[in-house]
Design a protein around this motif. Structure first.
Motif, PDB file in Angstrom:
ATOM      1  N   VAL A 117       0.825  -1.179  -0.211  1.00  0.00           N
ATOM      2  CA  VAL A 117       0.086  -0.069   0.240  1.00  0.00           C
ATOM      3  C   VAL A 117       0.661   1.178  -0.031  1.00  0.00           C
ATOM      4  CG1 VAL A 117      -1.815   1.254   1.220  1.00  0.00           C
ATOM      5  CG2 VAL A 117      -1.695  -1.301   1.243  1.00  0.00           C
ATOM      6  N   LEU A 118       1.889   1.038   1.040  1.00  0.00           N
ATOM      7  CA  LEU A 118       2.840   2.568   1.074  1.00  0.00           C
ATOM      8  C   LEU A 118       4.393   1.912   0.987  1.00  0.00           C
ATOM      9  CD1 LEU A 118       2.224   5.336   1.846  1.00  0.00           C
ATOM     10  CD2 LEU A 118       3.024   4.675   4.333  1.00  0.00           C
ATOM     11  N   ARG A 119       4.959   2.617   0.232  1.00  0.00           N
ATOM     12  CA  ARG A 119       6.364   2.430   0.180  1.00  0.00           C
ATOM     13  C   ARG A 119       7.096   3.632   0.235  1.00  0.00           C
ATOM     14  NH1 ARG A 119       9.506  -1.390  -2.793  1.00  0.00           N
ATOM     15  NH2 ARG A 119       7.581  -2.528  -3.511  1.00  0.00           N
ATOM     16  N   THR A 120       8.154   3.705   1.070  1.00  0.00           N
ATOM     17  CA  THR A 120       8.974   4.843   0.813  1.00  0.00           C
ATOM     18  C   THR A 120      10.335   4.539   0.356  1.00  0.00           C
ATOM     19  OG1 THR A 120      10.302   4.193   2.996  1.00  0.00           O
ATOM     20  CG2 THR A 120       8.156   5.406   3.093  1.00  0.00           C
ATOM     21  N   GLU A 121      10.935   5.153  -0.333  1.00  0.00           N
ATOM     22  CA  GLU A 121      12.276   5.159  -1.291  1.00  0.00           C
ATOM     23  C   GLU A 121      13.566   5.993  -0.935  1.00  0.00           C
ATOM     24  OE1 GLU A 121      11.394   4.472  -5.161  1.00  0.00           O
ATOM     25  OE2 GLU A 121      10.465   2.688  -4.998  1.00  0.00           O
TER      26      GLU A 121
ATOM     27  N   HIS B  40      14.937  14.246   0.073  1.00  0.00           N
ATOM     28  CA  HIS B  40      15.301  13.262  -0.939  1.00  0.00           C
ATOM     29  C   HIS B  40      14.318  12.090  -0.644  1.00  0.00           C
ATOM     30  CE1 HIS B  40      17.778  10.070  -2.615  1.00  0.00           C
ATOM     31  NE2 HIS B  40      18.153  10.972  -3.456  1.00  0.00           N
ATOM     32  N   GLY B  41      14.218  11.450  -1.916  1.00  0.00           N
ATOM     33  CA  GLY B  41      13.498  10.262  -1.760  1.00  0.00           C
ATOM     34  C   GLY B  41      12.206  10.477  -2.009  1.00  0.00           C
ATOM     35  N   VAL B  42      11.329   9.318  -2.213  1.00  0.00           N
ATOM     36  CA  VAL B  42      10.058   9.451  -2.510  1.00  0.00           C
ATOM     37  C   VAL B  42       8.964   8.518  -1.800  1.00  0.00           C
ATOM     38  CG1 VAL B  42      10.163   7.607  -4.288  1.00  0.00           C
ATOM     39  CG2 VAL B  42       8.332   9.473  -4.571  1.00  0.00           C
ATOM     40  N   VAL B  43       7.891   9.147  -1.346  1.00  0.00           N
ATOM     41  CA  VAL B  43       6.818   8.090  -0.627  1.00  0.00           C
ATOM     42  C   VAL B  43       5.789   7.846  -1.894  1.00  0.00           C
ATOM     43  CG1 VAL B  43       4.958   7.965   0.761  1.00  0.00           C
ATOM     44  CG2 VAL B  43       6.872   9.361   1.257  1.00  0.00           C
ATOM     45  N   LEU B  44       5.639   6.210  -2.080  1.00  0.00           N
ATOM     46  CA  LEU B  44       4.600   5.858  -3.102  1.00  0.00           C
ATOM     47  C   LEU B  44       3.249   5.343  -2.447  1.00  0.00           C
ATOM     48  CD1 LEU B  44       7.081   4.052  -5.242  1.00  0.00           C
ATOM     49  CD2 LEU B  44       6.229   6.164  -5.815  1.00  0.00           C
ATOM     50  N   LEU B  45       2.224   5.866  -2.904  1.00  0.00           N
ATOM     51  CA  LEU B  45       0.829   5.431  -2.317  1.00  0.00           C
ATOM     52  C   LEU B  45       0.270   4.776  -3.309  1.00  0.00           C
ATOM     53  CD1 LEU B  45      -1.338   5.520  -0.094  1.00  0.00           C
ATOM     54  CD2 LEU B  45      -2.187   7.695  -0.961  1.00  0.00           C
TER      55      LEU B  45
END
Lengths: 329, 267
Positions: free
Chosen positions: B8-12, B62-67
């Motif tokens: 559901v949720l991913r942080t990179e 920096h980085g990204v949160v993917l919903l």
């Protein structure tokens, strides 16, 4: 809606009294004749040229200030916020003094564009300072209030200096700053102010649900999909339109924006749409009643509506504060 | 079903700094669908910032949160608010606001400004009040509730939002043990019944161990360990994350690990 009906009735009574009562004693029948276009020419002039525009101006100004109060209290999450807080009144005051001292303006209609520009400039200045000073560049309520106080103090000092340098300006300014409807004649002023006030009222109504969410804090409102900064800028726009319009109608009236929303809140609770609606109606009614009272108290002379409002508003506000704090915890 | 569909949720590689202080330092992690994931770690370790960044209250440096696979910053705020409900730490309600008014505001992302209150909204609010046991207190002002009731009212607001994902920052702080149990039972129940995925910050390790499907242990802005409670709640991990010397036993009823703290571990 249920609560709006009695409010509208009260406003109607206030409006009727405002047309019937004045320094020149006219019988209700004469007034009615004048309204329908007949009867004594002098009565027609008094009613159509003075009393009606004055009533409309009081109505617009009162509604605008009360609604501006609700919007400001919502955004700053501070029940004591009023249109004087965010640099709006101070901005218009300094602009009016500049108009008198530098540009030689002497009539209320002439102050209009200055009052407006000043209100908007004061508001923008406070917003910019507030944004620059807050950590996330989002003009948080606490920073806005502090910026408002600082900017108002600064502008107040500027006003003071200008007035000290020019004592003739002081007497013109004094009349304006107390807030009065007496100098109105015809519809020129109202015609300029009305579109701004109406735009502000519509914006405020459309803004009601955002205000509900803003009250829960920035984090929660972001979580609910609102943009705190965008909401705040809409709010500031609304307040500038309303206060600018109100100042044009009746000068800077104290207490309407403070007392009316806080009293209405006891009835409607914290949901903003009914709070805004009833505040608009009762703000207009209070201003008209105060104006009528001012005409009666020292008849046939008049007390400016601003003085009457402060006389009523002070004690009422104290009562409200006591009542709010006495609630069982 | 592929792994990606379940995430559901991913942080990179998330990085968040406040001036010279790096609060989150290169965190990549995931939250899987229908799990109860709990962030643990010492005070100031960055777990709260991580949660806030995941819930777009904080922009990462920096980085990204993917919903659901989309960068959260690219999605319209209202759309995010329909998928992700968020309860920050100790929120404040305005004086005099009633419970039902507070909970109703959870419906805000589902209504455009011109849209009326619908039966569906009403239903969502009624249900949120019911599952949090607040139906009888609906018309009470929030500021006159006890701490536990108040916390439940805020959770009810987040539930009324009806989002498949809930992010909660210390939802049980200030609550006594029974109220903590009540709230965590409620959240675990939502996860079990397939109605929500929950990511929460909790301070009480035993509560975290008891209710979480997955733990993420954070220290100095980095993830030290992730896994089931049995994998994470071990003496070596506790020493590394909290500088805590502790014994770990198993709860005879459910087999979950229980921490028995002994002393601060020697540095």
């Amino acid at each position: 809606m249920r609560r709006l009906v009695p409010g509208v009735l009260v406003l109607a009574v206030a409006a009727v009294l405002s047309v019937l009562i004045g320094s020149r004693t006219l019988s209700p029948a004469t007034v009615l004749d004048a309204l329908t276009g007949g009867g004594d020419a002098e009565a027609v002039a008094v009613v159509l040229e003075y009393r009606l525009p004055r009533t409309v101006a009081g109505l617009l100004g009162g509604a605008a200030l009360a609604v501006a109060g609700v919007v400001m209290q919502g955004h700053t999450r501070n029940r004591l916020a009023d249109p004087g807080l965010l640099g709006v009144s101070a901005g218009s005051a300094v602009a009016v003094v500049l108009a008198i001292t530098v540009f030689g303006v002497a009539t209320p209609a002439g102050f209009l564009p200055f009052a407006f520009t000043g209100a908007a400039a004061g508001c923008v200045l406070v917003t910019v300072v507030g944004m620059a000073a807050s950590r996330r560049r989002d003009a948080s309520p606490a920073t806005l209030v502090l910026a408002g106080a600082a900017v108002s103090a600064l502008l107040g000092a500027a006003t003071g200096v200008l007035l000290l340098l020019d004592s003739a300006a002081l007497s013109t300014y004094r009349f304006w700053t107390v807030g009065s409807l007496a100098a109105l004649r015809g519809y020129d002023t109202v015609a300029v102010a009305a579109p701004f006030v109406l735009a502000g009222l519509i914006l405020a109504a459309g803004h009601a649900r955002a205000l509900d969410v803003v009250g829960l804090g920035d984090d929660v409102s972001r979580g609910l999909g609102r943009h705190p900064l965008r909401t705040r800028l809409t709010g500031l726009c609304t307040v500038t339109l309303l206060v600018g319009g109100a100042v044009a109608c009746c000068g800077s009236l104290a207490f309407v924006g403070l007392v009316v929303p806080n009293a209405v809140r006891l009835v409607t609770g914290g949901t903003h749409l009914p709070l805004l609606g009833l505040s608009a109606v009762l703000g207009a009614a209070l201003t008209l009643f105060a104006d009528v009272t001012g005409r009666l108290l020292v008849h046939p002379a008049e007390l400016p509506v601003g003085v009457v409002l402060s006389l009523i508003g002070g004690p009422v506000f104290i009562a409200l504060v006591i009542r709010t704090n006495r609630r069982p915890a | 079903m592929t792994v990606e569909e379940n995430t559901v949720l991913r942080t990179e590689d998330l990085r968040v700094a406040f001036g010279p202080i790096v609060a989150v330092d290169g965190v990549s992690t995931t939250v899987e669908k229908n799990t109860f994931t709990v962030l643990i770690g010492p005070n100031g370790c960055g777990k709260s910032t991580l949660l806030r960044t995941a819930g777009r209250l904080q922009d990462p440096d920096h980085g990204v949160v993917l919903l659901d696979g989309h960068p959260i910053g690219d999605l319209p705020a209202r759309q995010v608010a329909r998928r992700l409900g968020l309860l920050p730490q100790s929120p404040q309600a305005p004086d005099g606001l009633t419970v039902i008014d507070l909970v109703s505001r959870g419906r805000d992302p589902h209504r455009r400004w011109y849209e009326q209150w619908t039966d569906h909204d009403e239903q969502a609010v009624d249900e949120a009040l019911r599952v949090t046991g607040l139906t009888d207190l609906a018309h009470r002002p929030v500021d006159r509730l006890s701490g536990g009731q108040r916390q439940r009212a805020w959770i009810a607001m987040a539930l009324a939002q009806r989002t498949p994902l809930l992010l909660l920052d210390e939802p049980t702080t200030y609550l006594d043990v029974v109220h903590q149990l009540e709230i965590l039972e409620l959240l675990a129940g939502l996860v079990r019944s397939g109605r929500a995925t929950v990511l929460a910050v909790l301070h009480d390790l035993n509560m975290a161990a008891r209710y979480a499907d997955r733990l993420i242990a954070v220290r100095d802005g980095r993830i030290v360990a992730t896994g089931t409670p049995a994998e994470v709640i071990t003496p070596p991990v506790l020493a590394r994350v909290f500088d805590l010397e502790a014994a770990v036993v198993n709860d005879p009823e459910n087999g979950r690990p229980v921490v028995l703290p002994r002393r601060r571990a020697p540095q």
